[in-house]
Design a protein around this motif. Sequence first.
Motif, mmCIF file in Angstrom:
data_model
loop_
_atom_site.group_PDB
_atom_site.id
_atom_site.type_symbol
_atom_site.label_atom_id
_atom_site.label_comp_id
_atom_site.label_asym_id
_atom_site.label_seq_id
_atom_site.Cartn_x
_atom_site.Cartn_y
_atom_site.Cartn_z
ATOM 1 N N UNK A 79 40.119 131.975 -33.580
ATOM 2 C CA UNK A 79 39.153 132.036 -32.477
ATOM 3 C C UNK A 79 39.863 131.788 -31.152
ATOM 4 N N UNK A 80 40.743 130.790 -31.121
ATOM 5 C CA UNK A 80 41.468 130.501 -29.877
ATOM 6 C C UNK A 80 42.379 131.657 -29.486
ATOM 7 N N UNK A 81 43.166 132.161 -30.435
ATOM 8 C CA UNK A 81 44.145 133.206 -30.107
ATOM 9 C C UNK A 81 43.467 134.500 -29.665
ATOM 10 N N UNK A 82 42.389 134.873 -30.338
ATOM 11 C CA UNK A 82 41.668 136.085 -29.937
ATOM 12 C C UNK A 82 41.077 135.914 -28.542
ATOM 13 N N UNK A 83 40.473 134.752 -28.304
ATOM 14 C CA UNK A 83 39.886 134.486 -26.984
ATOM 15 C C UNK A 83 40.969 134.434 -25.911
ATOM 16 N N UNK A 84 42.084 133.795 -26.231
ATOM 17 C CA UNK A 84 43.191 133.675 -25.279
ATOM 18 C C UNK A 84 43.738 135.052 -24.939
ATOM 19 N N UNK A 85 43.932 135.882 -25.960
ATOM 20 C CA UNK A 85 44.438 137.241 -25.724
ATOM 21 C C UNK A 85 43.454 138.045 -24.877
ATOM 22 N N UNK A 86 42.166 137.860 -25.136
ATOM 23 C CA UNK A 86 41.139 138.579 -24.377
ATOM 24 C C UNK A 86 41.180 138.195 -22.901
ATOM 25 N N UNK A 87 41.195 136.900 -22.626
ATOM 26 C CA UNK A 87 41.191 136.469 -21.223
ATOM 27 C C UNK A 87 42.528 136.746 -20.534
ATOM 28 N N UNK A 88 43.622 136.695 -21.273
ATOM 29 C CA UNK A 88 44.906 137.097 -20.695
ATOM 30 C C UNK A 88 44.874 138.567 -20.302
ATOM 31 N N UNK A 89 44.288 139.375 -21.154
ATOM 32 C CA UNK A 89 44.171 140.806 -20.852
ATOM 33 C C UNK A 89 43.335 141.020 -19.585
ATOM 34 N N UNK A 90 42.224 140.312 -19.483
ATOM 35 C CA UNK A 90 41.388 140.448 -18.284
ATOM 36 C C UNK A 90 42.146 140.023 -17.035
ATOM 37 N N UNK A 91 42.875 138.910 -17.128
ATOM 38 C CA UNK A 91 43.643 138.456 -15.964
ATOM 39 C C UNK A 91 44.741 139.464 -15.622
ATOM 40 N N UNK A 92 45.278 140.142 -16.618
ATOM 41 C CA UNK A 92 46.343 141.110 -16.347
ATOM 42 C C UNK A 92 45.816 142.349 -15.632
ATOM 43 N N UNK A 93 44.524 142.617 -15.778
ATOM 44 C CA UNK A 93 43.941 143.775 -15.097
ATOM 45 C C UNK A 93 43.863 143.539 -13.593
ATOM 46 N N UNK A 94 43.373 142.367 -13.218
ATOM 47 C CA UNK A 94 43.270 142.000 -11.797
ATOM 48 C C UNK A 94 43.881 140.603 -11.649
ATOM 49 N N UNK A 95 45.196 140.523 -11.588
ATOM 50 C CA UNK A 95 45.862 139.210 -11.596
ATOM 51 C C UNK A 95 45.937 138.535 -10.234
ATOM 52 N N UNK A 96 45.493 139.215 -9.188
ATOM 53 C CA UNK A 96 45.716 138.760 -7.816
ATOM 54 C C UNK A 96 45.140 137.370 -7.564
ATOM 55 N N UNK A 97 45.967 136.499 -7.039
ATOM 56 C CA UNK A 97 45.506 135.160 -6.667
ATOM 57 C C UNK A 97 45.113 135.206 -5.193
ATOM 58 N N UNK A 98 44.040 135.896 -4.921
ATOM 59 C CA UNK A 98 43.522 136.023 -3.567
ATOM 60 C C UNK A 98 42.029 136.299 -3.666
ATOM 61 N N UNK A 99 41.287 135.850 -2.670
ATOM 62 C CA UNK A 99 39.842 136.015 -2.683
ATOM 63 C C UNK A 99 39.161 134.747 -3.154
ATOM 64 N N UNK A 100 37.922 134.529 -2.676
ATOM 65 C CA UNK A 100 37.160 133.321 -2.999
ATOM 66 C C UNK A 100 38.031 132.095 -2.677
ATOM 67 N N UNK A 101 38.228 131.188 -3.636
ATOM 68 C CA UNK A 101 39.016 129.985 -3.353
ATOM 69 C C UNK A 101 40.320 129.952 -4.143
ATOM 70 N N UNK A 102 40.831 131.120 -4.486
ATOM 71 C CA UNK A 102 42.067 131.181 -5.264
ATOM 72 C C UNK A 102 43.268 130.639 -4.495
ATOM 73 N N UNK A 103 43.327 130.895 -3.185
ATOM 74 C CA UNK A 103 44.408 130.319 -2.383
ATOM 75 C C UNK A 103 44.410 128.792 -2.508
ATOM 76 N N UNK A 104 43.237 128.209 -2.347
ATOM 77 C CA UNK A 104 43.114 126.753 -2.426
ATOM 78 C C UNK A 104 43.514 126.239 -3.808
ATOM 79 N N UNK A 105 43.059 126.908 -4.853
ATOM 80 C CA UNK A 105 43.386 126.481 -6.211
ATOM 81 C C UNK A 105 44.888 126.583 -6.466
ATOM 82 N N UNK A 106 45.503 127.653 -5.968
ATOM 83 C CA UNK A 106 46.945 127.808 -6.095
ATOM 84 C C UNK A 106 47.675 126.728 -5.297
ATOM 85 N N UNK A 107 47.165 126.415 -4.113
ATOM 86 C CA UNK A 107 47.783 125.387 -3.273
ATOM 87 C C UNK A 107 47.792 124.040 -3.980
ATOM 88 N N UNK A 108 46.667 123.680 -4.599
ATOM 89 C CA UNK A 108 46.583 122.394 -5.289
ATOM 90 C C UNK A 108 47.486 122.368 -6.521
#
Length: 608
Positions: A79-108
Motif C-alpha cells: 500500500x505504501x509503495x504503490x501510493x508513494x509511486x503514484x504521488x511521485x509520478x504526480x509530482x514528476x508531472x508538475x514538479x515546479x516549486x513555485x506558486x501558492x506558498x511553495x517558495x515559503x515551504x522551500x525556504x523553511x
Amino acid sequence: MIEGIALLVLALVLLSNTFKDYHISKLLSIVVISFLAYVLGHFTSFTTAFTLSTIFVVFYTLFRIGKESFRIDRENEAVFLISFAFFLFLRSLVPDIIGAEKFMDSAFLNAVLNADRFPPPDPYFAGKRLDVYYYFGSVISAVIAKLTLTPPWYAYNIAMAFVGAISISTLHGFLRERGTGAIGLVPLIAGPPYAVYELLKHLSSGSLPEYLFYWNSTRIIPDSTFGNVITEFPYFSFIHGDLHAHVVAIPLKILFIAILYRFYRENEYSWAIPVMNFALFATNSWDAPAFFLLSAVLMLLKDRNYWPHVLASALLMLAFKLEMRVSAPVFITMEFSPLSSFLLFWGLLLPPLYYRYRDEIRERPAILLSAILSPLIPAFLFAPPAIYSLKKREFEDVLVIFAAIFILACEFVAIDFRMNTYFKFYLLSWVLLIPAISMAIRDLYRERKRVAIVLIALMLVYPAVATPVRHYKAELTLDGLRFMEKSHPGDYDAVRWLYGKNAVIVEGVEGSYTYSGRIASFTGDQAIIAWPNHEVHWRDNGEEIARRMGDVRAIYTSSCETALEIARSYNATYIVYGEYEKSLYGEQNFSCMEKVFESRGTEIYKVD
C-alpha cells in the motif's frame, strides 16, 4: 535521484521494525528521529543532530530486530509503495516549486537543513530566527530529505509524495485492525459534493472542467473579509503540492489516532503520546487543542495514574510555545455558513455518518431534533451524531464528538481570521471523522451495496477529475527547480552557487506570492527582507519591514558606495543582481565591489 528514493524506501522498511506495529512504526520512527534532532538542534547544527538521532534510532531498531526478528508486512508495504509511486509520478508531472506558498515551504526546509542551531534562521528576515512560525513539519521534511541524500529541490517533491503515501499506509494499517478493507480509504481521498455539482454544471453546458476545478472546492463557504473561507481536505492538500505545516500534519493526525487506538485497546504506546502531542503542536498548532484534550481524556479515563503523561505532554508543548513569539486574537463571530455551502462541503460525509448510528436513531429518534437549528446554523447537523456517539462509545465515536465540537466552533469563534479557523478546524475534523465514516461505508457496502457504490462514486468524482486537470503537463522529473532553469537560468545557476554558504544576501523584494525571495527560498540564505506580507503578519513590525524594503530599493538605485554601506549595515555578504532586480529597479553599477559570480544574466557581488 532514483538511488535517493531507493535509499529512503530501504530506510523506511528498516524503521518499520523499530516498534511493535508495522503501520505505526514507519512514521513514528521518523517522528522520533525528528524529535531528537529538534532537541539536539538547539545545541549543534541540524546535520549533526540528524546524524546522532538517526544513529540512535537505527541501533535501537537493530537491537529489536536481533531480539525479535526482522519482518515485512507485505500488504501494508505494498500500500505504501504503490501510493508513494503514484504521488511521485504526480509530482514528476508538475514538479515546479513555485506558486501558492511553495517558495515559503522551500525556504523553511532549506533553513532547517542548513541551520547552525534551532530555531533556524529566518530566510525572509535577516538577523532573526524562525521563532514566529511552527516549524517542526519542516524538521520532519528535512529528515526525509537527509535520508534521500538528494538536493533539496528534489527532496521537496519526494517529501511531498511521502506525506500522501504515509497517510494512506498508516490509515490502511489502522483500518485493517478495525476490520475495514481498502474501501475504508475512500474518505481520505474523497472530495466534497461541490466537485460533483461543478462537474455536472460543466457537462450541462457542454464544456469540460479546467485547471481551477481542483481548486474551487476549497473556496465554497463565503466570508465577509476574504470572499471565502478556506475549506481544504486531505486529497486536495496531497495534489496541491505545498509542503506546508497543515499538510505534514495530516499523516501525524492519522498516526496519532492509530497510536491512541492501540493505547485505548491494549494499553500500548503511552510513551509516544507526549511525543505526538509535541509533534502536532510544533507542526501545526491548530491541531494541538483537539488531540491534547482527546489524549488526556482517554488516558485519564483509562487510568488516573497516567497523569504524568498528560503533564509531560503539556510541558513539551509549553517548551515549544516559550520558544515561539506568536499569538493570535480570538473573537466571537456570528457570520454563519449558508446551509447550501455547508452541504456542498460536508454533504457526502454526513449520510454515512448518520448511517453509523442507524440503530441509535431507531431507538431514540427524538435526538434528531438537536439539528433543528441547522437551517440557520448548519453545523448543528453534526449535533445528532455527536449525541448518539455518547451512547455508542466506541473509539471512533470519541473522535466524532471532537470533530463535531470543532465544526460547531467555527460558527461562533474565530482565531486569527475566520478564513483560517475554518481552514484548520475543517481539515482537522475531516481527519477525525475518517475512522467512523470508513466503518460506516464498510457496513453500508455489506448491507446496501448499490447505495454504497453510488456514494463512493460521488466521493471519488473529485480525485478522478481534479487529478488530471491539476497535472497539466508532463515534465517527468522531480527537479523542483526545472522551472527556474528554463525561465531564469542565471538565477538557477546562482542558487546552486550560493547553496550551503549560509550567508546574508540582498535580492529584490516585492509582495508575497511573487518571484520575490527566490534566492532565499532555494538556498536558505537570509534575505534582508522577502515575502513582507507574511513577515508583517508574523512579527507585527510594519515600520521595520517598510524600512528594510526601502533599504533594498536604495541598494539597487543609489550609488555603489551607498549600496555598500547599506548592505554592510545588515551584515550582508552578497548582492544578487539578475534580470529580476533589473526589471524592478533598473540598471545599477556595483563596480566598487568584487563580482564573484556571473552566469546567464545574473551577477553576484561580494560585500567586503
